[in-house]
Structure formats: structure tokens, C-alpha cells
Scaffold this motif. Structure first.
Motif, short mmCIF file in Angstrom:
data_model
loop_
_atom_site.label_atom_id
_atom_site.label_comp_id
_atom_site.label_asym_id
_atom_site.label_seq_id
_atom_site.Cartn_x
_atom_site.Cartn_y
_atom_site.Cartn_z
N SER A 113 -30.44 52.27 34.21
CA SER A 113 -31.29 51.24 34.82
C SER A 113 -30.62 50.62 36.03
O SER A 113 -29.39 50.53 36.08
CB SER A 113 -31.63 50.16 33.79
N ILE A 114 -31.44 50.19 36.97
CA ILE A 114 -30.95 49.54 38.18
C ILE A 114 -31.99 48.50 38.64
O ILE A 114 -33.19 48.78 38.58
CB ILE A 114 -30.70 50.58 39.31
N PRO A 115 -31.54 47.33 39.07
CA PRO A 115 -32.48 46.34 39.62
C PRO A 115 -32.75 46.66 41.10
O PRO A 115 -32.36 45.92 42.00
CB PRO A 115 -31.73 45.01 39.44
N ALA A 116 -33.41 47.78 41.35
CA ALA A 116 -33.57 48.29 42.72
C ALA A 116 -34.29 47.31 43.63
O ALA A 116 -33.90 47.13 44.79
CB ALA A 116 -34.31 49.63 42.69
N THR A 117 -35.32 46.65 43.12
CA THR A 117 -36.08 45.71 43.95
C THR A 117 -35.18 44.54 44.36
O THR A 117 -35.17 44.13 45.52
CB THR A 117 -37.32 45.20 43.20
N ARG A 118 -34.42 44.02 43.40
CA ARG A 118 -33.54 42.89 43.68
C ARG A 118 -32.46 43.27 44.70
O ARG A 118 -32.17 42.52 45.63
CB ARG A 118 -32.86 42.45 42.37
N LEU A 119 -31.90 44.47 44.55
CA LEU A 119 -30.87 44.91 45.49
C LEU A 119 -31.47 45.09 46.89
O LEU A 119 -30.82 44.77 47.89
CB LEU A 119 -30.24 46.22 45.01
N ALA A 120 -32.70 45.59 46.96
CA ALA A 120 -33.37 45.75 48.25
C ALA A 120 -33.62 44.39 48.90
O ALA A 120 -33.41 44.22 50.11
CB ALA A 120 -34.69 46.50 48.08
#
Length: 196
Positions: A113-120
């Protein structure tokens, strides 16, 4: 690379189709492999269900449709509910951890899992979440070389957004390296799992 079936799914506006284009381009142009892509999406341009199916191989792809994905990238709960049961036994599931709650998943699957939206968003533009996810995918699957995927990212986005997308790719790739350094499936997922 052996024949690998991949499904990427989420909702319109998350860059699902572009993610598949980038990975297919990396395999077929920058690694001299073969790739096919099919896609489908709801009637809404943004917000509707959207998925792309990729088949990657080191020899010509004879059947372009995904039947039982080896790898699934899921970026919305609706996509998880609809597609997760198709994941092959022993397959890999990659999720957007802030948007997807994993339930009733057999423990034989590898889940990252990765918080991709948050990192973006931390990079200044939510729209590059797909490049974050592609970087993460590259790190955890080790299916394609980082250099090939990076070139495909640079070649697939408008020049004005190239640097930002490459930063997003690098951020996702670094996050993936951290995920691999820990357990095969990230420990935080114990909180996300709900078993029957």
C-alpha cells in the motif's frame, strides 16, 4: 519477462489509462518486450469507474485480454470491490491506502500500500498520483527496469509537467524501496485487513 497480466483500476481522473500506457511503453519500447493494452471506463469523464488491462511479455502476446491478473493496482474502493476477486492465487495487490480498504483477501496474496494521492499533493499537484503509483509499482514488482519506466514517464506527459511527473515517479519508487525493506506486505495493512 514471462507473460504477466496486470489490471489497473480506479476512477476517471486518477490517470489509470496513462499509468497503463507508461508501463506498456516501458516494456515494449525501452525494454524491447511486447505489450497489449485494453481499457474501459464509465460514461463520466471524471469520477466514473475506469480500468486498463495490460499483458506484458518477452514474446508476442497472442491473447490481449486479462483473465486472471498476476498484479492488480487498485486506486478506489469501487474498483477493489469489483476486481479484487479476479486476482490470481499468489498474486500481488497494490492499493492506494487512503482510498481502499482491503477485506476478505486470502493471505496468499502479497499486498502493498502507498498513500499515492497524499504524496502527489505534497509535490503540489494531485494529478501526478498516477506517476507516484507507477514508481511504487516499479519498485515493488521489479518487473521493469526503473530506467525504462522513467523514460516512458518522461515520454508520455506534456513537457510542462515532465519534471513534476519524474519527481512523482521518484517519490513512489523510493516509497516502494522502503516497503520492500520491511515485511513482504506492509505491517500497516494489518489494520486495513478485515477477515470474515
Amino acid at each position: 519477462m514471462r507473460v504477466t497480466e496486470i489490471r489497473i483500476a480506479g476512477f476517471g481522473g486518477q490517470g489509470v489509462i496513462l499509468s497503463a500506457v507508461v508501463l506498456g511503453k516501458a516494456a515494449s519500447i525501452y525494454e524491447n518486450g511486447f505489450a497489449t493494452m485494453t481499457q474501459n471506463f464509465g460514461p463520466e469523464a471524471r469520477g466514473g469507474a475506469c480500468s486498463a488491462q495490460l499483458v506484458l511479455s518477452d514474446s508476442p502476446v497472442l491473447y490481449p485480454y486479462v483473465t486472471h491478473p498476476d498484479i492488480m493496482v487498485i486506486m478506489s474502493q469501487e474498483a477493489y470491490n469489483r476486481f479484487a476477486p479476479e486476482l490470481k492465487p499468489g498474486g500481488m495487490l497494490i492499493i492506494e491506502e487512503d482510498l481502499v480498504r482491503v477485506s476478505n483477501m486470502n493471505r496468499d496474496k502479497k499486498v502493498y500500500s502507498i498513500p499515492a494521492t497524499r504524496l502527489a499533493e505534497e509535490l503540489g499537484k494531485r494529478m501526478v498520483l498516477n506517476s507516484v503509483m507507477v514508481g511504487f509499482f516499479t519498485a515493488v514488482t521489479k518487473l521493469l527496469s526503473p530506467d525504462a519506466v522513467r523514460k516512458a514517464v518522461a515520454d508520455s506527459v506534456p513537457p510542462s509537467f515532465r519534471d513534476l511527473n519524474l519527481k512523482a515517479f521518484d517519490r513512489g519508487f523510493e516509497y516502494g524501496g522502503t516497503a520492500l525493506a520491511s515485511a513482504p506486505a506492509r505491517p500497516e495493512l494489518e489494520e486495513v485487513y478485515e477477515t470474515e
